[in-house]
Every structure is written in C-alpha cells, then in structure tokens.
Design a protein around this motif. Structure first.
Motif, PDB file in Angstrom:
ATOM      1  N   TYR A 117       0.854  -1.190   0.052  1.00  0.00           N
ATOM      2  CA  TYR A 117      -0.145   0.002  -0.019  1.00  0.00           C
ATOM      3  C   TYR A 117       0.686   1.279   0.212  1.00  0.00           C
ATOM      4  CZ  TYR A 117      -3.429   3.350   1.656  1.00  0.00           C
ATOM      5  OH  TYR A 117      -4.500   4.291   1.860  1.00  0.00           O
ATOM      6  N   SER A 118       1.825   1.225   0.906  1.00  0.00           N
ATOM      7  CA  SER A 118       2.679   2.414   0.999  1.00  0.00           C
ATOM      8  C   SER A 118       3.385   2.849  -0.442  1.00  0.00           C
ATOM      9  CB  SER A 118       3.696   2.519   2.038  1.00  0.00           C
ATOM     10  OG  SER A 118       4.698   1.302   1.904  1.00  0.00           O
ATOM     11  N   LYS A 119       3.784   1.784  -0.907  1.00  0.00           N
ATOM     12  CA  LYS A 119       4.376   1.764  -2.440  1.00  0.00           C
ATOM     13  C   LYS A 119       3.685   2.226  -3.441  1.00  0.00           C
ATOM     14  CE  LYS A 119       8.530  -1.337  -2.555  1.00  0.00           C
ATOM     15  NZ  LYS A 119       8.931  -2.344  -3.395  1.00  0.00           N
ATOM     16  N   THR A 120       2.429   1.761  -3.670  1.00  0.00           N
ATOM     17  CA  THR A 120       1.468   1.839  -4.859  1.00  0.00           C
ATOM     18  C   THR A 120       0.229   2.708  -4.707  1.00  0.00           C
ATOM     19  OG1 THR A 120       0.112   0.001  -4.021  1.00  0.00           O
ATOM     20  CG2 THR A 120       2.173  -0.700  -5.445  1.00  0.00           C
ATOM     21  N   GLY A 121      -0.019   2.723  -3.548  1.00  0.00           N
ATOM     22  CA  GLY A 121      -1.334   3.664  -3.028  1.00  0.00           C
ATOM     23  C   GLY A 121      -2.587   2.671  -3.344  1.00  0.00           C
ATOM     24  N   CYS A 122      -2.225   1.414  -3.552  1.00  0.00           N
ATOM     25  CA  CYS A 122      -3.553   0.409  -3.934  1.00  0.00           C
ATOM     26  C   CYS A 122      -3.442  -0.648  -2.629  1.00  0.00           C
ATOM     27  CB  CYS A 122      -3.171  -0.344  -5.229  1.00  0.00           C
ATOM     28  SG  CYS A 122      -2.826   0.942  -6.600  1.00  0.00           S
ATOM     29  N   MET A 123      -4.635  -1.038  -2.463  1.00  0.00           N
ATOM     30  CA  MET A 123      -4.937  -1.839  -1.520  1.00  0.00           C
ATOM     31  C   MET A 123      -4.687  -3.355  -1.907  1.00  0.00           C
ATOM     32  SD  MET A 123      -5.350  -2.612   1.680  1.00  0.00           S
ATOM     33  CE  MET A 123      -6.192  -3.624   2.958  1.00  0.00           C
ATOM     34  N   VAL A 124      -4.368  -4.202  -1.042  1.00  0.00           N
ATOM     35  CA  VAL A 124      -4.437  -5.633  -1.305  1.00  0.00           C
ATOM     36  C   VAL A 124      -5.850  -6.050  -1.473  1.00  0.00           C
ATOM     37  CG1 VAL A 124      -3.869  -8.033  -0.647  1.00  0.00           C
ATOM     38  CG2 VAL A 124      -2.160  -6.180   0.041  1.00  0.00           C
ATOM     39  N   THR A 173      -2.926  -0.130 -11.410  1.00  0.00           N
ATOM     40  CA  THR A 173      -2.693  -1.582 -11.632  1.00  0.00           C
ATOM     41  C   THR A 173      -2.004  -2.248 -10.532  1.00  0.00           C
ATOM     42  OG1 THR A 173      -0.341  -1.151 -12.455  1.00  0.00           O
ATOM     43  CG2 THR A 173      -2.234  -1.038 -14.079  1.00  0.00           C
ATOM     44  N   GLY A 174      -1.257  -1.523  -9.654  1.00  0.00           N
ATOM     45  CA  GLY A 174      -0.621  -2.101  -8.375  1.00  0.00           C
ATOM     46  C   GLY A 174       0.958  -2.483  -8.909  1.00  0.00           C
ATOM     47  N   LEU A 175       1.110  -2.111 -10.185  1.00  0.00           N
ATOM     48  CA  LEU A 175       2.556  -2.333 -10.545  1.00  0.00           C
ATOM     49  C   LEU A 175       3.546  -1.188 -10.751  1.00  0.00           C
ATOM     50  CD1 LEU A 175       1.342  -4.365 -13.723  1.00  0.00           C
ATOM     51  CD2 LEU A 175       2.554  -5.170 -11.591  1.00  0.00           C
ATOM     52  N   LEU A 176       2.787   0.018 -10.438  1.00  0.00           N
ATOM     53  CA  LEU A 176       3.627   1.238 -10.424  1.00  0.00           C
ATOM     54  C   LEU A 176       4.038   1.807  -9.131  1.00  0.00           C
ATOM     55  CD1 LEU A 176       4.116   3.434 -13.001  1.00  0.00           C
ATOM     56  CD2 LEU A 176       2.643   4.658 -11.658  1.00  0.00           C
ATOM     57  N   ASN A 177       5.083   2.393  -8.904  1.00  0.00           N
ATOM     58  CA  ASN A 177       5.487   2.944  -7.560  1.00  0.00           C
ATOM     59  C   ASN A 177       4.725   4.530  -7.725  1.00  0.00           C
ATOM     60  OD1 ASN A 177       6.998   4.458  -5.414  1.00  0.00           O
ATOM     61  ND2 ASN A 177       8.238   3.083  -5.411  1.00  0.00           N
ATOM     62  N   THR A 178       3.784   4.797  -6.955  1.00  0.00           N
ATOM     63  CA  THR A 178       3.597   6.201  -7.072  1.00  0.00           C
ATOM     64  C   THR A 178       4.464   7.338  -6.748  1.00  0.00           C
ATOM     65  OG1 THR A 178       1.239   7.421  -6.728  1.00  0.00           O
ATOM     66  CG2 THR A 178       2.429   6.156  -4.958  1.00  0.00           C
ATOM     67  N   TRP A 274      -7.595   5.264  -1.471  1.00  0.00           N
ATOM     68  CA  TRP A 274      -6.526   5.063  -2.695  1.00  0.00           C
ATOM     69  C   TRP A 274      -5.865   6.481  -3.122  1.00  0.00           C
ATOM     70  CZ3 TRP A 274      -8.136   7.889  -6.669  1.00  0.00           C
ATOM     71  CH2 TRP A 274      -9.297   7.883  -6.821  1.00  0.00           C
ATOM     72  N   CYS A 275      -4.452   6.085  -3.644  1.00  0.00           N
ATOM     73  CA  CYS A 275      -3.790   7.325  -4.401  1.00  0.00           C
ATOM     74  C   CYS A 275      -3.454   6.851  -5.806  1.00  0.00           C
ATOM     75  CB  CYS A 275      -2.714   7.640  -3.244  1.00  0.00           C
ATOM     76  SG  CYS A 275      -2.092   9.636  -3.807  1.00  0.00           S
ATOM     77  N   PRO A 330     -24.826  -2.247   0.700  1.00  0.00           N
ATOM     78  CA  PRO A 330     -24.724  -2.295  -0.694  1.00  0.00           C
ATOM     79  C   PRO A 330     -23.402  -3.046  -1.342  1.00  0.00           C
ATOM     80  CG  PRO A 330     -23.713  -0.229   0.102  1.00  0.00           C
ATOM     81  CD  PRO A 330     -24.362  -1.015   1.266  1.00  0.00           C
ATOM     82  N   PHE A 331     -23.152  -4.346  -0.980  1.00  0.00           N
ATOM     83  CA  PHE A 331     -21.956  -4.935  -1.270  1.00  0.00           C
ATOM     84  C   PHE A 331     -22.438  -6.127  -2.217  1.00  0.00           C
ATOM     85  CE2 PHE A 331     -21.591  -3.222   2.894  1.00  0.00           C
ATOM     86  CZ  PHE A 331     -20.540  -2.073   2.606  1.00  0.00           C
ATOM     87  N   LEU A 332     -23.243  -6.060  -3.085  1.00  0.00           N
ATOM     88  CA  LEU A 332     -23.597  -7.084  -3.847  1.00  0.00           C
ATOM     89  C   LEU A 332     -22.447  -7.484  -4.621  1.00  0.00           C
ATOM     90  CD1 LEU A 332     -26.975  -5.997  -5.229  1.00  0.00           C
ATOM     91  CD2 LEU A 332     -26.590  -7.714  -3.080  1.00  0.00           C
ATOM     92  N   PHE A 333     -21.379  -6.475  -5.029  1.00  0.00           N
ATOM     93  CA  PHE A 333     -20.472  -6.925  -5.647  1.00  0.00           C
ATOM     94  C   PHE A 333     -19.212  -6.860  -4.843  1.00  0.00           C
ATOM     95  CE2 PHE A 333     -23.751  -4.965  -8.106  1.00  0.00           C
ATOM     96  CZ  PHE A 333     -24.045  -5.922  -9.102  1.00  0.00           C
ATOM     97  N   GLY A 334     -19.063  -7.163  -3.594  1.00  0.00           N
ATOM     98  CA  GLY A 334     -17.866  -6.999  -2.715  1.00  0.00           C
ATOM     99  C   GLY A 334     -17.780  -5.615  -2.324  1.00  0.00           C
ATOM    100  N   GLU A 335     -16.579  -5.625  -1.432  1.00  0.00           N
ATOM    101  CA  GLU A 335     -16.598  -4.070  -0.952  1.00  0.00           C
ATOM    102  C   GLU A 335     -15.059  -3.676  -1.496  1.00  0.00           C
ATOM    103  OE1 GLU A 335     -15.952  -1.593   3.216  1.00  0.00           O
ATOM    104  OE2 GLU A 335     -15.408  -3.694   3.045  1.00  0.00           O
ATOM    105  N   ARG A 336     -14.835  -2.284  -1.857  1.00  0.00           N
ATOM    106  CA  ARG A 336     -13.646  -1.730  -2.097  1.00  0.00           C
ATOM    107  C   ARG A 336     -13.411  -0.857  -0.757  1.00  0.00           C
ATOM    108  NH1 ARG A 336     -12.633   1.055  -8.037  1.00  0.00           N
ATOM    109  NH2 ARG A 336     -15.171   0.407  -8.429  1.00  0.00           N
ATOM    110  N   CYS A 337     -13.586   0.594  -0.842  1.00  0.00           N
ATOM    111  CA  CYS A 337     -13.397   1.365   0.190  1.00  0.00           C
ATOM    112  C   CYS A 337     -14.647   1.166   0.964  1.00  0.00           C
ATOM    113  CB  CYS A 337     -13.133   2.854  -0.183  1.00  0.00           C
ATOM    114  SG  CYS A 337     -11.673   3.188  -1.204  1.00  0.00           S
TER     115      CYS A 337
END
Length: 478
Positions: A117-124, A173-178, A274-275, A330-337
């Motif tokens: 998360y600290s590298k990419t700004g994306c969550m697992v 994508t989770g591949l980039l260091n933000t 996210w960032c 409202p989590f019919l499709f799972g949860e993000r934030c």
C-alpha cells in the motif's frame, strides 16, 4: 479543428466529435452486447469492446475532417495477450473478484499489506490487476509467458501499433510505484515478470500516430496524432474542472467514486483510501463497487417489467417516515473502500412485515449513499475537507436521490453540467496538445446547479448512518 474522443467504459462505448472553433459537439454511446452474466462477473471480450468503440467513432466521424484523436478507458482492467498482441484471456474488469480468496489470505500479513500500500497507493484487493495476475498464475497462466495490458492499452495498440501505457493507467494496476511514477521492479519480480511483459510508460500528453490499420478501421487518414488512453476517472477530474487542490469530484454511477486533487501522494498509515496519478499531480480518493448497479439489480428483480424510474420515484414520495426503513448493505459486488473486503456480502437488515417494494427500493438508494458517506468521512480525514464537491453520474437523473445525497452529507454540492465529463477531459487533453488552450485548467466549463441540504433531516440521517455502521461492523468481511 475537430477532436475525436473515443471512450470504452465499463458497460458502453462513447464517441464525441468536438469543434474547437464553435465549441459545439456531437456525441453518441452504444452499450456492449454482453450477456448479463459477463457484465456481472467482470469478464469481457476485449475485441468486442474495441470494435464497438471504433465502430461508433467511425460512424460519428464520417464526412468530417478530424485533426486529433483522444482515447479513454477504465482503471484496473487487465488481460493476457500473445506476442502478436492477440488476447488469450478475457478482459478482467475492475469488478472481477476471482482473486478475492487469494487477497484474503495475503491480507493476513499486515506487513505485506503496509509495504504494498505504501508503495503503490493501492490496497491488497481483487480490484487491482496485480492480484488478478497472481490469480491467473494459479489458473495455469504464468504472466511471464504473455504480454499484459488493459483495455485502454489494447485499444491504443490496435490504433497506433505502439504498445504504450500511460503512467496514470499504470498507477491503478498495483505495478507502479506512485512516488517514483515508474514500474516497481520488486513488485514485477514478485509476479515473475519484467518490463518486457508490460507496455512502455508514457505521459498523458505524449502523442502517438494513427497507424494505417487504425486509419482503415476509423475511415481516417493515417498519421493523425493519437493521445494514448487515460482512465475515465482521471479524465473526469479534468472534464469537471477539478484539478485545483480542494475540489472533489463525486461520481455516483455504476460504481461510486470520490476523487480529491492533491499536490503529493496521500497514503495514510492505515490502508483506507487510494492514491493514483492524475494529469495534474495525484488523486486521493475512495471508491465503492455497489452503486447504480445495485439500483439496477433491485429494479430488475423486484419491479414489473417495463416500469421506469420516473414511476418508481413517484412511489418513493409516499414514504413519509424514513426512520423505520430497512437498512441496505450495498455489497452485492464485494467491497472496495473503506474496508477492502472483497467477500463482504450485501443485503437488507431490519426488514419488517410492513415494508413494501418502495420501502426496500428507498433503502437501496440510501444504503449506497451511506457507504459513500463512510468513504467521504475517511477521505476528508486523510486528505482534508474539500472546499467544493462536484457531483456527477446517474444520480443526476433522480431529483429525489440528489436531495437525499445532500441531506446525508449535509453539505453544499454542485452538479456537473457537463454530462460527459470524462469525454470532455479527453477534449481538454487534445486542445492542450493542439495549443488551443495553454493548459488543462484553462478548459472553459459552465457552472452547475447547486444542491442545498435540508438541515431538518440531519438528525434522522445521523441516526440512519449509525444503524448502517452497526450492521457494517457485523457483516462478514476479511
């Protein structure tokens, strides 16, 4: 000069021709012809998406002199392709949750989550291509044997012959260091891939050229400048005039998203928001999986065929006491934030015998907004309270839902008058490249309608929000 903008969104294609001299434009959209199961699963045919988008563009541009083309797609899509850039898997969109079990296991390692998360700004989370690629390896498709691209990068390649991905797209994508705005070699290594498996990084303003093959598909002259694909979320910031720090865009569409322009990466110590990159700097934001897709689900399942939304909204006005309504998760499709629990489930709580179809529909509208308000509270705590909120998406078609939104948030909002904000962002990118405007902030936009909260409803919605949080804490996650 004429600008052709092509957008491949989650459920439909859109094309616009914009005349920079008259500031007039023509726009058309076309839904993809997927089975409902394909849309629900998040698996799509990338060739069909491309052909629908390009076919719409060819039709709209026919008989016009086009000077530049701008491409737009979505964040978080990914697929595997062979050496000739032919897809060997479906396109996995943001709402594909195949990797949810894998992510659930990874989230048990808090140090891993924090580092990623600290590298990419994306969550697992299964939203992100990084984890979709891990999932594909488990399915017997080692990513290192293929080329990797999302829909926007695929469209860019098919029209230009250049395997190029904007750094903005890569930031989701989770591949980039933000922080470095470059691929992270350690993360590539974790997937067993190299930079040879992913497209070369380009900035949003690096024009490519329309190839002979792309020109034939669009019915245009080869060699035209083509602005590489940028995600609709980033273009929405541009097309809404929200590049200034403190201005937040708030989109209530198929999914929900709020994005706040910030001058540097904002990554809190506890993963929540996210960032990603934006054309201007960065965006700090929050997004939900369940929004108008939940509303459409309820309408399809519980109302008679042929009943339209205007008729349903008339029925809502018969509800006078909202304090006793059911609570919808409202989590019919799972949860993000904000919890990022892919496997969180949706449904109703506190359903009573007196509740009818309109009561439950009301709860769906409210539940979507309460989840978004939960995200807003967190975003404001880490990135600052926005000075201005610009509201867009399908919610603008419902005066009832609009007012509910302002009442729950208890803050002034302004509707986005540009009903095609992301596409207008593509126009701005092209106008900047052509020298028509000096920079993206110089796009001239009309003022929207102000929505004022009803202060008398504040206490009632505070109580409703407390009930939502109670059930949120009890619902299955992780």
């Amino acid at each position: 000069m004429n600008i052709l903008v092509l957008e491949s969104s989650t459920t439909s294609a859109k094309a616009m021709v914009y005349d920079t001299d008259t500031r007039k434009f023509s726009v058309e959209s076309r839904a993809y012809e997927f089975a409902n199961a394909d849309n629900a699963s998040g698996e799509q045919d990338p060739r069909h998406v491309f052909e629908t988008t390009v076919g719409l563009g060819r039709s709209l541009a026919a008989g016009r002199k086009i000077d530049i083309i701008s491409l737009i797609s979505t964040f978080h899509s990914v697929m595997l392709l062979d050496a000739q850039m032919e897809p060997v898997t479906p396109l996995y969109q943001w709402h594909f949750t195949g990797a949810s079990g894998l992510c659930r296991e990874l989230r048990r390692d808090e140090d891993y989550v924090r580092r990623f998360y600290s590298k990419t700004g994306c969550m697992v989370n299964s939203t992100y291509p990084f984890f979709k690629l891990k999932f594909l390896r488990q399915r017997g498709l080692p990513p290192e044997r293929y080329r990797i691209a999302g829909q926007g990068t695929y469209t860019t390649y098919r029209l230009t012959g250049d395997w190029a991905v904007t750094d903005i797209t890569a930031s989701g994508t989770g591949l980039l260091n933000t922080h470095t705005r470059d691929y992270d070699d350690e993360l590539l290594g974790e997937l067993g891939i190299t930079r040879g498996n992913v497209g070369r990084l380009v900035r949003y303003d690096e024009a490519l050229r329309l190839s002979a093959q792309g020109a034939a598909l669009l019915g245009l002259e080869p060699g035209l400048p083509v602005m590489p694909s940028v995600p609709d979320g980033a273009m929405n910031q541009v097309g809404s005039g929200a590049l200034e720090a403190g201005t937040m865009t708030f989109s209530v569409g198929t999914s929900g998203a709020m994005r706040l322009s910030v001058p540097q990466p904002v990554i809190p110590s506890k993963p929540s928001t996210w960032c990603y990159l934006s054309p201007n700097a960065w965006m700090s934001g929050a997004a939900t999986n369940g929004c108008t897709n939940c509303v459409d689900w309820f309408k399809t399942k519980f109302f008679a065929q042929g009943v339209n939304y205007d008729k349903i909204e008339e029925g809502l006005r018969s509800i006078t006491d909202k304090s006793g309504e059911a609570v919808f998760m409202p989590f019919l499709f799972g949860e993000r934030c904000i919890g990022w629990y892919d496997q969180r489930l949706g449904g109703f709580e506190d359903v009573r015998p007196q509740h009818g179809v309109y009561d439950l529909y009301y709860s769906v509208l409210e539940g979507v907004l309460l989840n978004l308000y939960q995200c807003y509270e967190t975003l404001a705590s880490v990135a600052g309270v926005p000075r201005k909120i610009k509201l867009s998406g399908g919610i603008l078609n419902s005066p009832y839902w609009l007012q509910m939104c302002a009442d729950i948030f208890q803050t002034e909002m302004e509707t986005d008058p540009a009903t095609h904000s992301s596409v207008m962002g593509g126009v701005a990118v092209s106008m900047e490249k052509l020298g028509v405007i000096a920079g993206l902030r110089d796009l001239d936009l009309p003022k929207g309608i102000e929505i004022h909260p009803n202060r008398h409803n504040a206490d009632m919605y505070r109580q409703r929000y407390a009930r939502y949080l109670h059930y949120y804490g009890q619902s299955p996650g992780r």
